[in-house]
Motif scaffolding. Structure first.
Motif, PDB file in Angstrom:
ATOM      1  N   CYS A   1      34.181  34.753  35.820  1.00 20.14           N
ATOM      2  CA  CYS A   1      35.439  35.066  36.519  1.00 20.14           C
ATOM      3  C   CYS A   1      36.627  34.935  35.584  1.00 20.14           C
ATOM      4  O   CYS A   1      37.543  35.768  35.597  1.00 20.14           O
ATOM      5  CB  CYS A   1      35.613  34.142  37.719  1.00 20.14           C
ATOM      6  N   GLU A   2      36.616  33.874  34.764  1.00 20.14           N
ATOM      7  CA  GLU A   2      37.705  33.701  33.805  1.00 20.14           C
ATOM      8  C   GLU A   2      37.750  34.854  32.816  1.00 20.14           C
ATOM      9  O   GLU A   2      38.823  35.359  32.464  1.00 20.14           O
ATOM     10  CB  GLU A   2      37.535  32.367  33.051  1.00 20.14           C
TER      11      GLU A   2
ATOM     12  N   ALA B   1      39.076  37.968  34.553  1.00 19.97           N
ATOM     13  CA  ALA B   1      40.507  37.833  34.824  1.00 19.97           C
ATOM     14  C   ALA B   1      41.313  37.893  33.533  1.00 19.97           C
ATOM     15  O   ALA B   1      42.373  38.525  33.480  1.00 19.97           O
ATOM     16  CB  ALA B   1      40.774  36.512  35.543  1.00 19.97           C
TER      17      ALA B   1
ATOM     18  N   PHE C   1      46.744  35.850  35.445  1.00 16.16           N
ATOM     19  CA  PHE C   1      45.362  36.195  35.768  1.00 16.16           C
ATOM     20  C   PHE C   1      44.380  35.127  35.326  1.00 16.16           C
ATOM     21  O   PHE C   1      43.317  35.010  35.909  1.00 16.16           O
ATOM     22  CB  PHE C   1      44.999  37.553  35.166  1.00 16.16           C
ATOM     23  N   ILE C   2      44.735  34.346  34.318  1.00 15.50           N
ATOM     24  CA  ILE C   2      43.823  33.247  33.974  1.00 15.50           C
ATOM     25  C   ILE C   2      43.801  32.231  35.100  1.00 15.50           C
ATOM     26  O   ILE C   2      42.735  31.716  35.472  1.00 15.50           O
ATOM     27  CB  ILE C   2      44.246  32.601  32.638  1.00 15.50           C
TER      28      ILE C   2
ATOM     29  N   GLY D   1      41.846  33.733  37.810  1.00 20.12           N
ATOM     30  CA  GLY D   1      40.436  33.721  37.455  1.00 20.12           C
ATOM     31  C   GLY D   1      39.794  32.376  37.732  1.00 20.12           C
ATOM     32  O   GLY D   1      38.655  32.309  38.186  1.00 20.12           O
TER      33      GLY D   1
ATOM     34  N   GLY E   1      36.799  31.907  40.273  1.00 18.39           N
ATOM     35  CA  GLY E   1      35.560  31.272  39.841  1.00 18.39           C
ATOM     36  C   GLY E   1      35.150  30.155  40.780  1.00 18.39           C
ATOM     37  O   GLY E   1      33.986  30.037  41.177  1.00 18.39           O
TER      38      GLY E   1
ATOM     39  N   ILE F   1      38.978  40.045  41.506  1.00 22.71           N
ATOM     40  CA  ILE F   1      38.457  39.381  40.302  1.00 22.71           C
ATOM     41  C   ILE F   1      37.060  38.853  40.570  1.00 22.71           C
ATOM     42  O   ILE F   1      36.149  38.995  39.752  1.00 22.71           O
ATOM     43  CB  ILE F   1      39.395  38.246  39.868  1.00 22.71           C
ATOM     44  N   SER F   2      36.875  38.247  41.739  1.00 23.35           N
ATOM     45  CA  SER F   2      35.562  37.710  42.079  1.00 23.35           C
ATOM     46  C   SER F   2      34.521  38.819  42.148  1.00 23.35           C
ATOM     47  O   SER F   2      33.389  38.644  41.701  1.00 23.35           O
ATOM     48  CB  SER F   2      35.673  36.980  43.418  1.00 23.35           C
TER      49      SER F   2
ATOM     50  N   SER G   1      33.660  40.103  38.688  1.00 24.69           N
ATOM     51  CA  SER G   1      32.927  39.171  37.840  1.00 24.69           C
ATOM     52  C   SER G   1      31.433  39.224  38.101  1.00 24.69           C
ATOM     53  O   SER G   1      30.669  38.601  37.375  1.00 24.69           O
ATOM     54  CB  SER G   1      33.421  37.750  38.076  1.00 24.69           C
TER      55      SER G   1
END
Lengths: 108, 252
Positions: free
Chosen positions: A53-54, A57, A78-79, A82, A86, B167-168, B171
């Motif tokens: 996820c990080e 992002a 975004f970090i 993320g 996560g 984002i999820s 990922s």
């Protein structure tokens, strides 16, 4: 002391569990998560979810910054997002004990 | 390993790709990775064809194995995705068997684990996510995008939540590919490192040779563990594919 107490088939534990299920006290866990039974396996899965996820992002944030020349604003935003995503992913695949089965609409 | 040079531990050398079939291999860059992909596919086909040939009501060993494999994956697909899972069963079976063969064949000495390359696992993961997204959009149309705003969430936080959900979602291919790749690569690297310890200790004379039993003894249960991880990671890959397809078909 024998567990059955003279009853033919079902022990006390079985009858207790049946009564609890009838009352709706033990909601059955939805079998949605993959087998993360081994500690190292599920730990590795949680780590991979967080890192991926990080990474995603960070990539989105960095790309947006490159497009709009706003380094490092979007990268920072975004970090952080993320990290949240996560942790959300880890929550979904490994709910903390006692939370599974509760009707928590906040985190689907 | 050249005589006279100090012995170095080179754990990554085993993952280098070389052309496999001589001149033909050099011409089209057919590497040992491709070779074992073909070998895995042929082995699976042989198992299924040879296994279903007897058609006995009480199955023998090979028929039983073929049937168990089929029913296991079919049950997984239908249990996870629901009745629509039957349509995805061929794909999930192929995926599961491909990853399983990749993981298992690599444990035989001198064979190659083609799933230990991020190129292979990445391609599989991207394909799975693209398939799931395509299925979701085709099933639900534009309503698919409501997946990113779960019900019960306060509408004020919508922009934040939507971005986090996106984002999820994005990922998923990364985690899917990385999980399999990391497990396979780390497992084989550990095996090579301990085997290098055996060689290094063994060259130290009699006492060293005696001490070399320890890393050798560690490698033995490590192979067993790698067998478990090989099967488990194939199963995890397949079941996560089923979960993503379930999300695509239902909860969007």
């Amino acid at each position: 002391m024998s567990g059955n107490g003279g009853l033919p088939h079902r022990s006390f534990e079985d009858r207790l569990n049946e009564a609890r299920q009838r009352q709706g006290l033990d909601t059955p866990q939805p079998v949605k998560t993959a087998t993360g039974a081994s500690g190292m396996g599920s730990g590795l899965r949680a780590g991979v979810e967080l890192v991926s996820c990080e990474a995603v992002a960070g990539a989105i944030g960095w790309g947006l910054d490159r497009l709009l020349h706003t380094l490092p604003l979007f990268l920072i935003i975004f970090i952080v997002l993320g990290g949240v995503a996560g942790i959300l992913n880890v929550w979904r695949l490994m709910p903390p004990p006692g939370d599974a089965g509760r009707d928590d609409k906040r985190v689907p | 390993m050249i005589a006279g040079e100090p012995f170095e531990i080179r754990p990554l050398e085993q993952f280098e790709l070389h052309p496999a079939l001589g001149a033909v291999g050099h011409a089209v860059n057919f590497t040992q990775s491709n070779l074992f992909m073909v070998a895995g596919a042929l082995l699976t086909m042989a198992l299924l064809v040879y296994g279903s040939r007897p058609r006995a009501t009480v199955p023998g060993r090979w028929q039983s194995l073929a049937e168990m494999l089929y029913e296991f994956v079919h049950g997984m697909a239908v249990d996870q995705i629901g009745p629509e899972g039957k349509a995805f069963f061929p794909f999930i079976f192929t995926l599961f068997v491909f990853v399983l063969m990749g993981n298992l064949l690599g444990l035989i000495p001198f064979f190659f684990t083609y799933t230990s390359h991020i190129a292979v696992t990445g391609a599989l993961a991207v394909f799975v996510i693209c398939l799931a997204t395509f299925v979701a959009i085709r099933t639900h149309g534009l309503h698919f995008f409501s997946y990113f705003l779960p019900e019960g969430a306060p509408i004020v936080l919508a922009p934040l939540i939507v971005m986090i959900e996106i984002i999820s979602y994005l990922s998923r291919p990364v985690s899917l590919s990385m999980r399999l790749f990391a497990n396979m690569m780390a497992g084989h690297m550990i095996l090579v490192v301990f085997a290098s310890f055996v060689v290094m200790l063994g060259s130290l004379g009699a006492v060293g040779a005696l001490g070399a039993i320890i890393p050798f003894g560690i490698n033995i249960p490590l192979i067993g563990f790698e067998l478990l991880v090989a099967v488990l990671q194939a199963y995890v890959f397949a079941i996560l594919t089923c979960i993503y397809l379930h999300d695509a078909v239902h909860l969007h």
